[in-house]
Design a protein around this motif. Structure first.
Motif, PDB file in Angstrom:
ATOM      1  N   GLY A 147      64.304  42.478  30.753  1.00 62.12           N
ATOM      2  CA  GLY A 147      63.056  41.646  31.390  1.00 62.12           C
ATOM      3  C   GLY A 147      61.943  41.651  30.674  1.00 62.12           C
ATOM      4  N   GLU A 148      60.885  41.089  31.208  1.00 62.08           N
ATOM      5  CA  GLU A 148      59.742  40.884  30.506  1.00 62.08           C
ATOM      6  C   GLU A 148      58.527  41.570  30.852  1.00 62.08           C
ATOM      7  N   LEU A 149      58.135  41.532  32.186  1.00 61.49           N
ATOM      8  CA  LEU A 149      57.113  42.199  32.590  1.00 61.49           C
ATOM      9  C   LEU A 149      57.129  43.410  33.082  1.00 61.49           C
ATOM     10  N   LYS A 150      56.212  44.177  32.651  1.00 66.32           N
ATOM     11  CA  LYS A 150      56.278  45.558  32.896  1.00 66.32           C
ATOM     12  C   LYS A 150      55.286  46.039  34.028  1.00 66.32           C
ATOM     13  N   HIS A 151      53.989  45.756  33.566  1.00 68.39           N
ATOM     14  CA  HIS A 151      52.941  46.172  34.574  1.00 68.39           C
ATOM     15  C   HIS A 151      51.958  45.277  34.834  1.00 68.39           C
ATOM     16  N   LEU A 152      51.313  45.338  35.897  1.00 71.04           N
ATOM     17  CA  LEU A 152      50.152  44.660  36.317  1.00 71.04           C
ATOM     18  C   LEU A 152      49.046  45.604  36.530  1.00 71.04           C
ATOM     19  N   ILE A 153      47.974  45.226  35.813  1.00 76.19           N
ATOM     20  CA  ILE A 153      46.848  46.049  36.008  1.00 76.19           C
ATOM     21  C   ILE A 153      45.568  45.425  36.383  1.00 76.19           C
ATOM     22  N   VAL A 154      45.045  45.836  37.541  1.00 78.28           N
ATOM     23  CA  VAL A 154      44.007  44.916  38.053  1.00 78.28           C
ATOM     24  C   VAL A 154      42.888  45.804  38.584  1.00 78.28           C
ATOM     25  N   THR A 155      41.438  45.587  37.881  1.00 75.20           N
ATOM     26  CA  THR A 155      40.117  46.236  38.121  1.00 75.20           C
ATOM     27  C   THR A 155      39.316  45.395  39.072  1.00 75.20           C
ATOM     28  N   PRO A 199      60.644  40.396  35.915  1.00 74.96           N
ATOM     29  CA  PRO A 199      60.258  41.830  35.807  1.00 74.96           C
ATOM     30  C   PRO A 199      61.191  42.862  35.066  1.00 74.96           C
ATOM     31  N   TYR A 200      60.732  43.733  34.189  1.00 75.34           N
ATOM     32  CA  TYR A 200      61.412  44.479  33.216  1.00 75.34           C
ATOM     33  C   TYR A 200      62.121  45.506  34.154  1.00 75.34           C
ATOM     34  N   ASP A 201      63.486  45.762  33.816  1.00 78.37           N
ATOM     35  CA  ASP A 201      64.269  46.598  34.492  1.00 78.37           C
ATOM     36  C   ASP A 201      64.712  47.640  33.766  1.00 78.37           C
ATOM     37  N   VAL A 202      64.063  48.856  34.217  1.00 82.84           N
ATOM     38  CA  VAL A 202      64.177  50.049  33.229  1.00 82.84           C
ATOM     39  C   VAL A 202      65.676  50.522  33.113  1.00 82.84           C
ATOM     40  N   PRO A 203      66.756  50.802  34.150  1.00 82.17           N
ATOM     41  CA  PRO A 203      68.115  51.078  33.699  1.00 82.17           C
ATOM     42  C   PRO A 203      68.806  50.138  32.720  1.00 82.17           C
ATOM     43  N   ARG A 241      40.261  53.048  45.382  1.00 86.76           N
ATOM     44  CA  ARG A 241      40.442  52.823  43.871  1.00 86.76           C
ATOM     45  C   ARG A 241      40.135  51.604  43.543  1.00 86.76           C
ATOM     46  N   SER A 242      39.321  51.333  42.723  1.00 86.34           N
ATOM     47  CA  SER A 242      38.786  50.075  42.064  1.00 86.34           C
ATOM     48  C   SER A 242      39.561  49.601  40.959  1.00 86.34           C
ATOM     49  N   LYS A 243      40.663  50.487  40.658  1.00 90.05           N
ATOM     50  CA  LYS A 243      41.755  49.878  39.482  1.00 90.05           C
ATOM     51  C   LYS A 243      43.202  50.460  40.142  1.00 90.05           C
ATOM     52  N   ALA A 244      44.050  49.115  40.196  1.00 86.24           N
ATOM     53  CA  ALA A 244      45.399  49.521  40.520  1.00 86.24           C
ATOM     54  C   ALA A 244      46.273  49.390  39.400  1.00 86.24           C
ATOM     55  N   LYS A 245      47.190  50.041  39.028  1.00 85.82           N
ATOM     56  CA  LYS A 245      48.397  50.199  37.843  1.00 85.82           C
ATOM     57  C   LYS A 245      49.537  50.058  38.580  1.00 85.82           C
ATOM     58  N   MET A 246      49.955  48.860  38.680  1.00 91.41           N
ATOM     59  CA  MET A 246      51.130  48.592  39.456  1.00 91.41           C
ATOM     60  C   MET A 246      52.518  48.292  38.362  1.00 91.41           C
ATOM     61  N   VAL A 247      53.494  48.990  38.622  1.00 93.11           N
ATOM     62  CA  VAL A 247      54.770  48.652  37.984  1.00 93.11           C
ATOM     63  C   VAL A 247      55.504  47.660  38.668  1.00 93.11           C
ATOM     64  N   VAL A 248      55.779  46.584  37.840  1.00 91.23           N
ATOM     65  CA  VAL A 248      56.410  45.157  38.361  1.00 91.23           C
ATOM     66  C   VAL A 248      57.966  45.710  38.280  1.00 91.23           C
ATOM     67  N   ALA A 266      61.442  37.215  43.882  1.00 90.65           N
ATOM     68  CA  ALA A 266      60.605  38.515  44.935  1.00 90.65           C
ATOM     69  C   ALA A 266      60.287  39.611  44.060  1.00 90.65           C
ATOM     70  N   PRO A 267      59.143  39.573  43.260  1.00 87.19           N
ATOM     71  CA  PRO A 267      58.693  40.641  42.596  1.00 87.19           C
ATOM     72  C   PRO A 267      58.029  41.912  43.388  1.00 87.19           C
ATOM     73  N   THR A 268      58.174  43.104  43.075  1.00 92.22           N
ATOM     74  CA  THR A 268      57.470  44.191  43.682  1.00 92.22           C
ATOM     75  C   THR A 268      56.363  44.591  42.603  1.00 92.22           C
ATOM     76  N   LEU A 269      55.453  45.239  43.435  1.00 89.82           N
ATOM     77  CA  LEU A 269      54.368  45.879  42.951  1.00 89.82           C
ATOM     78  C   LEU A 269      54.169  47.141  43.451  1.00 89.82           C
ATOM     79  N   GLY A 270      54.289  48.139  42.512  1.00 91.84           N
ATOM     80  CA  GLY A 270      54.147  49.792  42.997  1.00 91.84           C
ATOM     81  C   GLY A 270      54.473  50.752  41.955  1.00 91.84           C
ATOM     82  N   ILE A 271      55.658  51.337  42.344  1.00 92.78           N
ATOM     83  CA  ILE A 271      56.030  52.453  41.487  1.00 92.78           C
ATOM     84  C   ILE A 271      57.614  52.114  41.385  1.00 92.78           C
TER      85      ILE A 271
END
Length: 381
Positions: A121-129, A113-117, A57-64, A70-75
């Motif tokens: 927060g401010e940062l939702k996603h990080l997309i890296v290609t 990081p954005y807290d969905v519940p 995968r040359s493109k990663a769409k990570m939920v922050v 201590a941010p997480t990158l994933g789902i």
């Protein structure tokens, strides 16, 4: 392929994880051949195009998720909390290697990081290609202008820490809804597009233009389509749903005109950047043109379609109006690239004048049930 995240039940996105890759590929090939058997002789099928089973995968769409410190990158899990997947085995190693610097940048920029519940927060996603040469495009998806300012303020430190970055942008997504990005994009670097060598052409990806996530296999897809088009030898081609121009630029021979049509203005700008770099002379550029617009409306407005059409629709397939138009007055040959064999089968059933002349499974999505299939359709006499 073995995955600790899958084994621990933290991520089940790769539904075929743990199944031997040779078995995955064989079962996809058998399944697609059986589905499309009513529309052509399977003797004309080529062996499937295999992928690397990891790191493709040359493109990663990570939920922050997590916290600013201590941010997480994933789902997100079922409760909307961040699940860290920064060691995901299907993501390209070059992107994984960039994550530590990107996480540090999030903390340095004070991006919460954005807290969905709680909807805070401010940062939702990080997309890296990542391009084949290692260059990176990094996109921060934030809620507001405040997030944009924070990223801009830390840009110099980020570029110093990660000099492979060619493009940095900030996408604004203020709404609380389950989408990846918003409509407004701010490019913060002087360079606006990521040059990506795919197959035999260097494509140019603007932040909001779609590119295939499996660069190596996408290159083989484009090369196979180009070989079939050369065998048919049309003097004119239209590429409907042309995206950033992968098919159009691969099939643009010296004595052939090509028109690419795509609804995304960003994708058309990307395609024109690639065309202009590929063809320095105005005479050559004039043979390959790109049109921003709806593919069905463009085709309906033509007195006669070019000698060959390429169609590469989204998962839902072709519109009813376009299948009716192609059945009624389509060209002798169509190259149909589909990421959903089910919608391809439905479209073929709606165009009974066409039969599969050649076909090939292209495994763009290892470790999952998804599969791409490329077909060459010929109108029956």
């Amino acid at each position: 392929m073995q995955c600790d995240y899958f084994d621990a039940g933290l991520c089940r996105s790769c539904t075929l994880m743990g199944v031997a890759y040779a078995q995955q590929l064989a079962e996809k090939d058998v399944s697609v051949r059986a589905l499309l058997a009513p529309f052509g002789d399977s003797a004309h099928w080529s062996p499937p195009v295999a992928s690397s089973e990891r790191g493709f995968r040359s493109k990663a769409k990570m939920v922050v998720g997590g916290t600013m410190q201590a941010p997480t990158l994933g789902i997100l899990d079922g409760q909307g909390r961040g699940v860290d997947l920064r060691g995901c085995g299907v993501i390209a190693p070059g992107i994984l290697a960039a994550f530590p610097a990107l996480i540090a940048a999030i903390t340095q920029a004070d991006l919460e990081p954005y807290d969905v519940p709680s909807r805070r927060g401010e940062l939702k996603h990080l997309i890296v290609t990542e391009a084949a040469d290692g260059a990176l495009m990094v996109r921060f998806v934030v809620r507001s202008e405040h997030g944009l300012t924070r990223v801009r303020d830390t840009l110099t430190r980020l570029l110093d820490a990660l000099p492979r970055i060619a493009v940095v942008s900030v996408n604004l997504l203020p709404e609380h809804k389950a989408v990846l990005e918003g409509e407004i994009e701010h490019v913060l670097t002087e360079q606006r597009s990521l040059a990506m060598r795919v197959g035999d052409v260097t494509l140019h990806a603007l932040p909001r233009s779609f590119v295939q996530t499996n660069t190596a296999v996408a290159g083989e897809l484009y090369r196979q389509a180009a070989a079939w088009v050369d065998d048919v030898a049309p003097t004119s081609v239209c590429d409907l749903y042309c995206g950033v121009g992968g098919f159009a630029l691969h099939v643009a021979g010296a004595a052939r005109t090509v028109t690419g049509v795509e609804v995304s203005a960003d994708a058309i700008e990307s395609a024109e950047l690639a065309r202009d770099a590929l063809y320095p002379s105005a005479a050559d550029r004039s043979r390959v043109r790109f049109v921003a617009g709806d593919a069905t409306r463009w085709a309906a407005a033509q007195d006669a379609l070019p000698e060959l059409a390429i169609v590469n629709p989204p998962r839902r397939g072709l519109s009813v109006e376009l299948t009716e138009l192609l059945e009624r007055r389509g060209p002798q040959s169509i190259v149909y690239s589909s990421c959903n064999p089910q919608s391809l089968a439905r479209d073929l059933a709606a165009m009974p004048s066409y039969r599969i002349e050649r076909a090939r499974v292209v495994d763009m999505f290892p470790q999952s049930q998804h599969v791409e299939v490329l077909t060459l359709l010929t109108r029956a006499p």
